[in-house]
Design a protein around this motif. Structure first.
Motif, mmCIF file in Angstrom:
data_model
loop_
_atom_site.group_PDB
_atom_site.id
_atom_site.type_symbol
_atom_site.label_atom_id
_atom_site.label_comp_id
_atom_site.label_asym_id
_atom_site.label_seq_id
_atom_site.Cartn_x
_atom_site.Cartn_y
_atom_site.Cartn_z
ATOM 1 N N UNK A 179 2.379 46.910 50.974
ATOM 2 C CA UNK A 179 1.072 47.366 51.446
ATOM 3 C C UNK A 179 1.223 48.401 52.560
ATOM 4 N N UNK A 180 2.284 48.269 53.346
ATOM 5 C CA UNK A 180 2.528 49.208 54.432
ATOM 6 C C UNK A 180 3.160 50.508 53.943
ATOM 7 N N UNK A 181 3.407 50.595 52.623
ATOM 8 C CA UNK A 181 3.920 51.830 52.055
ATOM 9 C C UNK A 181 5.414 51.879 51.877
ATOM 10 N N UNK A 182 6.121 50.781 52.192
ATOM 11 C CA UNK A 182 7.562 50.759 52.004
ATOM 12 C C UNK A 182 7.880 50.514 50.533
ATOM 13 N N UNK A 183 8.809 51.269 49.968
ATOM 14 C CA UNK A 183 9.053 51.189 48.521
ATOM 15 C C UNK A 183 9.856 49.963 48.123
ATOM 16 N N UNK A 184 9.639 49.516 46.904
ATOM 17 C CA UNK A 184 10.490 48.475 46.350
ATOM 18 C C UNK A 184 11.795 49.088 45.861
ATOM 19 N N UNK A 185 12.746 48.245 45.539
ATOM 20 C CA UNK A 185 14.056 48.724 45.101
ATOM 21 C C UNK A 185 14.247 48.385 43.625
ATOM 22 N N UNK A 186 14.484 49.394 42.770
ATOM 23 C CA UNK A 186 14.699 49.136 41.339
ATOM 24 C C UNK A 186 15.864 48.193 41.066
ATOM 25 N N UNK A 187 16.781 48.050 42.041
ATOM 26 C CA UNK A 187 17.927 47.151 41.849
ATOM 27 C C UNK A 187 17.480 45.716 41.631
ATOM 28 N N UNK A 188 16.289 45.370 42.150
ATOM 29 C CA UNK A 188 15.765 44.013 41.967
ATOM 30 C C UNK A 188 15.665 43.694 40.480
ATOM 31 N N UNK A 189 15.083 44.627 39.730
ATOM 32 C CA UNK A 189 14.893 44.420 38.298
ATOM 33 C C UNK A 189 16.233 44.287 37.585
ATOM 34 N N UNK A 190 17.188 45.134 37.957
ATOM 35 C CA UNK A 190 18.514 45.071 37.334
ATOM 36 C C UNK A 190 19.189 43.737 37.595
ATOM 37 N N UNK A 191 19.108 43.251 38.818
ATOM 38 C CA UNK A 191 19.726 41.972 39.179
ATOM 39 C C UNK A 191 19.114 40.807 38.398
ATOM 40 N N UNK A 192 17.794 40.808 38.297
ATOM 41 C CA UNK A 192 17.125 39.733 37.552
ATOM 42 C C UNK A 192 17.446 39.833 36.065
ATOM 43 N N UNK A 193 17.544 41.068 35.562
ATOM 44 C CA UNK A 193 17.893 41.246 34.154
ATOM 45 C C UNK A 193 19.270 40.677 33.852
ATOM 46 N N UNK A 194 20.210 40.867 34.771
ATOM 47 C CA UNK A 194 21.555 40.326 34.576
ATOM 48 C C UNK A 194 21.547 38.799 34.549
ATOM 49 N N UNK A 195 20.773 38.192 35.429
ATOM 50 C CA UNK A 195 20.669 36.724 35.429
ATOM 51 C C UNK A 195 20.095 36.242 34.105
ATOM 52 N N UNK A 196 19.029 36.889 33.650
ATOM 53 C CA UNK A 196 18.384 36.484 32.393
ATOM 54 C C UNK A 196 19.330 36.660 31.208
ATOM 55 N N UNK A 197 20.058 37.762 31.168
ATOM 56 C CA UNK A 197 21.010 37.994 30.072
ATOM 57 C C UNK A 197 22.090 36.914 30.041
ATOM 58 N N UNK A 198 22.607 36.570 31.205
ATOM 59 C CA UNK A 198 23.657 35.555 31.276
ATOM 60 C C UNK A 198 23.134 34.198 30.828
ATOM 61 N N UNK A 199 21.915 33.871 31.213
ATOM 62 C CA UNK A 199 21.318 32.605 30.775
ATOM 63 C C UNK A 199 21.146 32.585 29.272
ATOM 64 N N UNK A 200 20.694 33.710 28.716
ATOM 65 C CA UNK A 200 20.467 33.777 27.276
ATOM 66 C C UNK A 200 21.778 33.613 26.503
ATOM 67 N N UNK A 201 22.875 34.088 27.090
ATOM 68 C CA UNK A 201 24.185 33.956 26.448
ATOM 69 C C UNK A 201 24.809 32.575 26.658
ATOM 70 N N UNK A 202 24.164 31.753 27.489
ATOM 71 C CA UNK A 202 24.713 30.437 27.762
ATOM 72 C C UNK A 202 25.759 30.427 28.861
ATOM 73 N N UNK A 203 25.901 31.541 29.576
ATOM 74 C CA UNK A 203 26.872 31.631 30.674
ATOM 75 C C UNK A 203 26.200 31.170 31.968
ATOM 76 N N UNK A 204 25.959 29.870 32.049
ATOM 77 C CA UNK A 204 25.166 29.320 33.144
ATOM 78 C C UNK A 204 25.787 29.575 34.510
ATOM 79 N N UNK A 205 27.073 29.295 34.665
ATOM 80 C CA UNK A 205 27.701 29.455 35.975
ATOM 81 C C UNK A 205 27.705 30.914 36.424
#
Length: 335
Positions: free
Chosen positions: A267-293
Motif C-alpha cells: 500500500x505504501x508503494x513498495x514493490x513485491x519481489x517476483x522471486x516469491x512466486x518462483x520459490x513457491x513454485x519450486x515447493x509445489x513442484x517438489x511436493x507434486x513429485x513426492x520429494x517431501x524433504x
C-alpha cells in the motif's frame, strides 16, 4: 437429538452459507461456469470470509463447484471443461431466505466491522504505538461495547493488539524484531506442517496451484498483482493440509500480522519481489513429485529469503512519515 431439530438460527455460519449457495446453484441462479469468490459472497451475506471458504470447500467435496487455474471456484462438477464466467454475482439476484439472513445477522455483529478494524489497525502499526478506546470504537461503528470486545479479543488472538499493564488496548508498534519473531515461528511451524500434510495434499488442487504459479512467473508483470491471493492458496493447499487442527490454527494466526505487514508495504508503494512466486513454485513442484524433504527444505529457504526482503523494505518505511490521518478511534501513544 435437540441439535438435529435446531432452528436455522442455531446453525453454524458456514452451514447457513452453504445452504444459501447450494439452493441458488440448484435453482440456476448460479449457473455452471460462474466464478465464485469469497469476498463478494461474504459482502452479500454480510459475514466474514472464513465461513464462505468452508462452505465452498464442502460444496467442492459434493461436486457442485470445483477449483480451476484461475482464482476462486467454478460452479459445476470438475472435468466438464466449463468456460469461466466472470461477473458480479451481486447482479445475479442471489436469493437469501429470510431465516438465513436473520440467522447470519444475529450471529455476525462483530464480523460486519472486523475486516475494517483489522485494516485500520494494520495500516498504522508499522509507524508506532496506538491506543484503542472501546467506547470510541463503539461510537465510531455505532455498535455495542460487547461487539467491540469481540472484535478486539479476536485481534488479540491474532497478535494484532494487546492489553498493557493498565488494561488499555494497544496496537503496535510493528517493528523489525516483531517481524523476525513471527518468521521464527513460521520456520518452526510451516516446514514441519508441509512434511506432516504431504500425504494429504489434494493432487488436483496442487496441480491447479502449480499451473497458476507458472502462469504468474511467466507473465510480463511477474504476476505480482495477484501475489497475495496466490500465496494464500499456496498456504491453504500445501501447508494447511496437515491433519493437526491445532497446528493449522497456529499457522493461520501467526500469518495474520505477516500478511498485514506485506499488505501495508504494498500500500505504501513498495514493490513485491517476483522471486516469491518462483520459490513457491519450486515447493509445489517438489511436493507434486513426492520429494517431501526437498520441499520442506525449499520452504525453509523461502521463509529466510522472505524475512530478509521484508526487513529490507521495513528499513525504507522507517524514513517515511506516518499516516496523516488514522481512524478516529486510534490514538497515537507518544513514548
Amino acid at each position: 437429538m435437540k441439535e438435529e431439530q435446531a432452528a436455522p438460527g442455531s446453525q453454524k455460519r458456514y452451514e447457513i452459507v452453504e445452504e444459501v449457495l447450494r439452493s441458488n446453484i440448484s435453482a440456476g441462479t448460479l449457473p455452471p461456469g460462474i466464478v465464485l469468490l469469497e469476498g463478494p459472497i461474504a459482502d452479500i451475506l454480510q459475514t466474514s470470509r472464513a465461513p464462505v471458504q468452508r462452505a465452498l470447500q464442502t460444496l467442492e467435496a459434493d461436486g457442485l463447484v470445483h477449483r480451476f487455474a484461475g482464482r476462486g471456484f467454478l460452479v459445476g462438477p470438475p472435468g466438464g471443461d466449463i468456460e469461466p464466467i466472470r461477473t458480479d454475482i451481486k447482479a445475479l439476484g442471489l436469493v437469501v431466505p429470510r431465516h438465513a439472513d436473520e440467522a447470519l445477522q444475529s450471529r455476525s455483529s462483530w464480523e460486519r466491522i472486523y475486516n475494517t478494524v483489522e485494516a485500520d489497525v494494520a495500516g498504522c502499526v508499522v509507524f508506532g504505538r496506538y491506543r484503542i478506546v472501546e467506547m470510541e470504537l463503539a461510537n465510531h461503528f455505532n455498535v455495542s461495547r460487547t461487539v467491540v470486545r469481540d472484535v478486539l479479543t479476536r485481534l488479540r488472538e491474532r497478535g494484532l493488539v494487546r492489553k498493557n499493564q493498565s488494561s488499555h488496548w494497544i496496537a503496535g508498534p510493528l517493528t523489525a524484531q516483531t517481524v523476525k519473531d513471527h518468521f521464527v515461528l513460521r520456520t518452526m511451524l510451516e516446514p514441519p506442517a508441509i512434511r506432516l500434510g504431504a500425504p494429504a495434499v489434494n493432487r488436483a488442487r496442487l496441480e491447479a496451484l502449480l499451473k497458476r504459479l507458472r502462469a504468474a512467473e511467466d507473465s510480463a508483470a511477474g504476476g505480482l498483482g495477484d501475489s497475495e491471493a496466490i500465496q494464500t492458496e499456496f498456504i491453504e493447499c500445501c501447508v494447511l493440509a496437515a491433519p493437526n487442527e491445532r497446528l493449522r490454527d497456529l499457522v493461520r494466526n501467526n500469518l495474520l500480522p505477516v500478511t498485514a505487514t506485506d499488505r501495508l508495504l504494498r500500500r505504501l508503494g513498495l514493490p513485491g519481489d517476483p522471486a516469491i512466486i518462483t520459490e513457491l513454485r519450486l515447493v509445489a513442484e517438489l511436493l507434486l513429485r513426492g520429494a517431501t524433504e526437498s520441499a520442506v527444505s525449499m520452504m525453509a529457504t523461502h521463509l529466510e529469503a522472505s524475512l530478509n526482503r521484508t526487513i529490507a523494505q521495513m528499513k525504507i518505511v522507517a524514513i517515511i512519515p506516518g499516516p496523516s490521518v488514522t481512524a478516529a478511534y486510534l490514538t497515537p501513544v507518544l513514548d
